[in-house]
Design a protein around this motif. Structure first.
Motif, PDB file in Angstrom:
ATOM      1  N   ILE A 193       0.845  -1.208   0.000  1.00  0.00           N
ATOM      2  CA  ILE A 193       0.000   0.000   0.000  1.00  0.00           C
ATOM      3  C   ILE A 193       0.881   1.259   0.000  1.00  0.00           C
ATOM      4  N   ALA A 194       1.982   1.203   0.743  1.00  0.00           N
ATOM      5  CA  ALA A 194       2.903   2.353   0.772  1.00  0.00           C
ATOM      6  C   ALA A 194       3.391   2.691  -0.641  1.00  0.00           C
ATOM      7  N   LYS A 195       3.671   1.657  -1.392  1.00  0.00           N
ATOM      8  CA  LYS A 195       4.177   1.840  -2.760  1.00  0.00           C
ATOM      9  C   LYS A 195       3.098   2.457  -3.663  1.00  0.00           C
ATOM     10  N   VAL A 196       1.874   1.972  -3.519  1.00  0.00           N
ATOM     11  CA  VAL A 196       0.774   2.520  -4.330  1.00  0.00           C
ATOM     12  C   VAL A 196       0.559   3.995  -3.972  1.00  0.00           C
ATOM     13  N   ARG A 220       3.057   6.450  -5.538  1.00  0.00           N
ATOM     14  CA  ARG A 220       2.913   6.779  -6.971  1.00  0.00           C
ATOM     15  C   ARG A 220       2.240   8.127  -7.163  1.00  0.00           C
ATOM     16  N   GLU A 221       1.489   8.569  -6.151  1.00  0.00           N
ATOM     17  CA  GLU A 221       0.820   9.884  -6.244  1.00  0.00           C
ATOM     18  C   GLU A 221       1.673  10.964  -5.582  1.00  0.00           C
ATOM     19  N   HIS A 222       2.971  10.684  -5.452  1.00  0.00           N
ATOM     20  CA  HIS A 222       3.962  11.642  -4.926  1.00  0.00           C
ATOM     21  C   HIS A 222       3.648  12.075  -3.499  1.00  0.00           C
ATOM     22  N   ASN A 223       3.077  11.158  -2.739  1.00  0.00           N
ATOM     23  CA  ASN A 223       2.796  11.473  -1.339  1.00  0.00           C
ATOM     24  C   ASN A 223       4.053  11.380  -0.477  1.00  0.00           C
ATOM     25  N   VAL A 244      12.990   2.480   0.001  1.00  0.00           N
ATOM     26  CA  VAL A 244      13.501   2.472  -1.382  1.00  0.00           C
ATOM     27  C   VAL A 244      12.330   2.328  -2.359  1.00  0.00           C
ATOM     28  N   ASP A 245      11.401   1.404  -2.048  1.00  0.00           N
ATOM     29  CA  ASP A 245      10.179   1.239  -2.868  1.00  0.00           C
ATOM     30  C   ASP A 245       9.468   2.572  -3.052  1.00  0.00           C
ATOM     31  N   VAL A 246       9.272   3.257  -1.934  1.00  0.00           N
ATOM     32  CA  VAL A 246       8.504   4.508  -1.948  1.00  0.00           C
ATOM     33  C   VAL A 246       9.213   5.552  -2.813  1.00  0.00           C
ATOM     34  N   GLN A 247      10.522   5.669  -2.630  1.00  0.00           N
ATOM     35  CA  GLN A 247      11.266   6.672  -3.400  1.00  0.00           C
ATOM     36  C   GLN A 247      11.234   6.341  -4.896  1.00  0.00           C
ATOM     37  N   GLN A 248      11.404   5.047  -5.209  1.00  0.00           N
ATOM     38  CA  GLN A 248      11.390   4.650  -6.621  1.00  0.00           C
ATOM     39  C   GLN A 248      10.022   4.865  -7.261  1.00  0.00           C
ATOM     40  N   ALA A 249       8.979   4.790  -6.434  1.00  0.00           N
ATOM     41  CA  ALA A 249       7.621   4.981  -6.970  1.00  0.00           C
ATOM     42  C   ALA A 249       7.252   6.465  -7.087  1.00  0.00           C
ATOM     43  N   GLY A 291       7.526   8.820  -4.339  1.00  0.00           N
ATOM     44  CA  GLY A 291       7.140   9.450  -3.079  1.00  0.00           C
ATOM     45  C   GLY A 291       8.344   9.861  -2.255  1.00  0.00           C
ATOM     46  N   GLU A 292       8.059  10.501  -1.124  1.00  0.00           N
ATOM     47  CA  GLU A 292       9.107  10.873  -0.165  1.00  0.00           C
ATOM     48  C   GLU A 292       8.914   9.992   1.069  1.00  0.00           C
ATOM     49  N   ALA A 293       9.990   9.343   1.523  1.00  0.00           N
ATOM     50  CA  ALA A 293       9.840   8.364   2.605  1.00  0.00           C
ATOM     51  C   ALA A 293      10.458   8.836   3.910  1.00  0.00           C
ATOM     52  N   PHE A 294       9.729   8.589   4.991  1.00  0.00           N
ATOM     53  CA  PHE A 294      10.262   8.710   6.355  1.00  0.00           C
ATOM     54  C   PHE A 294      10.080   7.337   6.995  1.00  0.00           C
ATOM     55  N   THR A 295      11.017   6.934   7.849  1.00  0.00           N
ATOM     56  CA  THR A 295      10.857   5.650   8.538  1.00  0.00           C
ATOM     57  C   THR A 295      10.905   5.847  10.057  1.00  0.00           C
ATOM     58  N   LEU A 296      10.098   5.058  10.747  1.00  0.00           N
ATOM     59  CA  LEU A 296      10.103   5.087  12.210  1.00  0.00           C
ATOM     60  C   LEU A 296      10.046   3.659  12.728  1.00  0.00           C
ATOM     61  N   GLU A 297      11.103   3.274  13.458  1.00  0.00           N
ATOM     62  CA  GLU A 297      11.093   1.960  14.129  1.00  0.00           C
ATOM     63  C   GLU A 297      10.252   2.069  15.386  1.00  0.00           C
ATOM     64  N   LEU A 298       9.214   1.272  15.450  1.00  0.00           N
ATOM     65  CA  LEU A 298       8.293   1.385  16.582  1.00  0.00           C
ATOM     66  C   LEU A 298       7.665   0.033  16.854  1.00  0.00           C
ATOM     67  N   ASP A 299       7.646  -0.356  18.134  1.00  0.00           N
ATOM     68  CA  ASP A 299       6.908  -1.555  18.524  1.00  0.00           C
ATOM     69  C   ASP A 299       5.520  -1.109  18.973  1.00  0.00           C
ATOM     70  N   LEU A 300       4.532  -1.503  18.212  1.00  0.00           N
ATOM     71  CA  LEU A 300       3.169  -1.016  18.469  1.00  0.00           C
ATOM     72  C   LEU A 300       2.585  -1.548  19.776  1.00  0.00           C
ATOM     73  N   ILE A 301       3.227  -2.564  20.320  1.00  0.00           N
ATOM     74  CA  ILE A 301       2.735  -3.121  21.579  1.00  0.00           C
ATOM     75  C   ILE A 301       3.017  -2.159  22.741  1.00  0.00           C
ATOM     76  N   SER A 302       4.012  -1.285  22.570  1.00  0.00           N
ATOM     77  CA  SER A 302       4.324  -0.374  23.676  1.00  0.00           C
ATOM     78  C   SER A 302       3.183   0.628  23.861  1.00  0.00           C
ATOM     79  N   ALA A 303       2.911   0.944  25.121  1.00  0.00           N
ATOM     80  CA  ALA A 303       1.718   1.731  25.463  1.00  0.00           C
ATOM     81  C   ALA A 303       1.751   3.135  24.859  1.00  0.00           C
TER      82      ALA A 303
END
Ligand SMILES: NC(=O)c1ccc[n+]([C@@H]2O[C@H](COP(=O)([O-])OP(=O)(O)OC[C@H]3O[C@@H](n4cnc5c(N)ncnc54)[C@H](OP(=O)(O)O)[C@@H]3O)[C@@H](O)[C@H]2O)c1
Length: 277
Positions: A24-27, A30-33, A50-55, A57-69
């Motif tokens: 979904i991130a890749k799709v 494609r609309e330059h989000n 890399v997928d996002v940039q090649q498609a 878009g502009e990418a930001f990444t955040l390492e996060l464990d969603l289990i944390s409160a």
């Protein structure tokens, strides 16, 4: 110009390091989000970026464990620090476990509630008010055809997807008049690591159902969301399952799913211990 005008809108994909979320991130890219990729695995996030940039878009990444409160608070702080707001939220993180509920480790089962239910609700409730205030955007929640019926031998997973369906439908009704969409995507089996990790690929049920590509599901999810749909059911087989689930009484469906999810060459713990008939 106010501070708020300077903030850029982003598509936040939670569970973006692989599978449906990454597709979904890749799709969306494609609309330059601007796409914010969230998950635990740094390698997976880097590859998705890399997928996002090649498609496009502009990418930001955040390492996060969603289990944390404090996961949603940390995500919001990350967005603010980067002058971003969450315009579209994609909740794609989730896992399942196959086996008899009385024999699977309790903490692993409760983790399904923490991730598939609590984290999804927390993220949604944190970012939906901002979308309403702006009068646009919305949320894509990954449900499943499993959310339509109870699922013996994957009891907590099916129940968690029932929550996603109910919660998403209700929110959609509350917000659609204000230009905001909440879409529940409900596919059948999709060829991702989920099937192996959950053990679902070893059940007779999943073996008889056709498997969709994550890319196809992502295309349907994104276009359905952009069209303002409350529910997206990708593929003919998932549509058929949806119809059957609506027509058959629970008393008929329960033993059917129980049999199809129990029978396997690779037995459930209950089979192995000779507890099941
Ligand atoms: N595949 C199917 O057959 C299927 C069918 C119907 C519905 N679904 C639903 O679709 C969604 C996506 O499934 P998928 O097939 O793409 O699964 P997947 O390939 O296993 O991907 C799951 C994603 O969730 C992330 N995640 C898991 N635990 C996390 C945690 N504690 N904190 C942060 N991120 C976490 C994973 O990243 P990290 O491990 O890097 O954290 C990964 O990016 C799930 O909700 C699933 O229930 C899947």
């Amino acid at each position: 110009m106010t501070m708020k005008d300077e903030l850029r809108s982003s598509v936040v994909v939670v569970g973006a390091s692989r599978g449906i979320g990454r597709a979904i991130a890749k799709v969306a890219a494609r609309e330059h989000n601007v796409v914010v990729l969230v998950a635990r695995s740094p390698e997976g996030l880097a590859a998705a970026a890399v997928d996002v940039q090649q498609a496009g878009g502009e990418a930001f990444t955040l390492e996060l464990d969603l289990i944390s409160a404090d996961a949603s608070a940390r995500l919001e702080a990350f967005l603010t620090a980067n002058d971003l707001v969450c315009g579209v939220l994609v909740n794609s993180a989730g896992y399942g476990l196959r086996g008899a509920a009385t024999l699977l480790p309790v903490n692993d089962q409760l983790g399904i509630i923490d991730l598939n239910i609590r984290a999804l609700a927390d993220m949604t409730l944190r970012f939906l008010p901002g979308m309403l205030a702006r009068g646009r955007g919305g949320v894509i929640n990954l449900g499943s055809v499993a959310g339509l019926v109870p699922g013996p031998y994957m009891a907590l997973y099916y129940a968690s997807k029932g929550f996603v369906r109910s919660f998403s439908d209700a929110l959609h009704q509350e917000v659609y008049r204000f230009g905001v969409t909440v879409t529940c995507v409900a596919p059948g089996p999709v060829s991702t690591e989920f099937l192996e990790r959950s053990g679902a690929n070893r059940t007779a049920l999943f073996k008889i159902l056709p498997t969709l590509d994550a890319e196809y599901v992502a295309e349907r999810a994104w276009s359905g969301f952009k069209s303002g749909h409350r529910r997206v059911v990708p593929g003919i087989s998932a549509k058929l399952i949806t119809l059957v689930a609506a027509l058959l009484p629970t008393a008929t469906i329960l033993p059917l799913i129980g049999r199809l999810q129990r029978r396997s060459k690779d037995p459930c713990p209950a089979d192995a211990q000779g507890i099941l008939p």
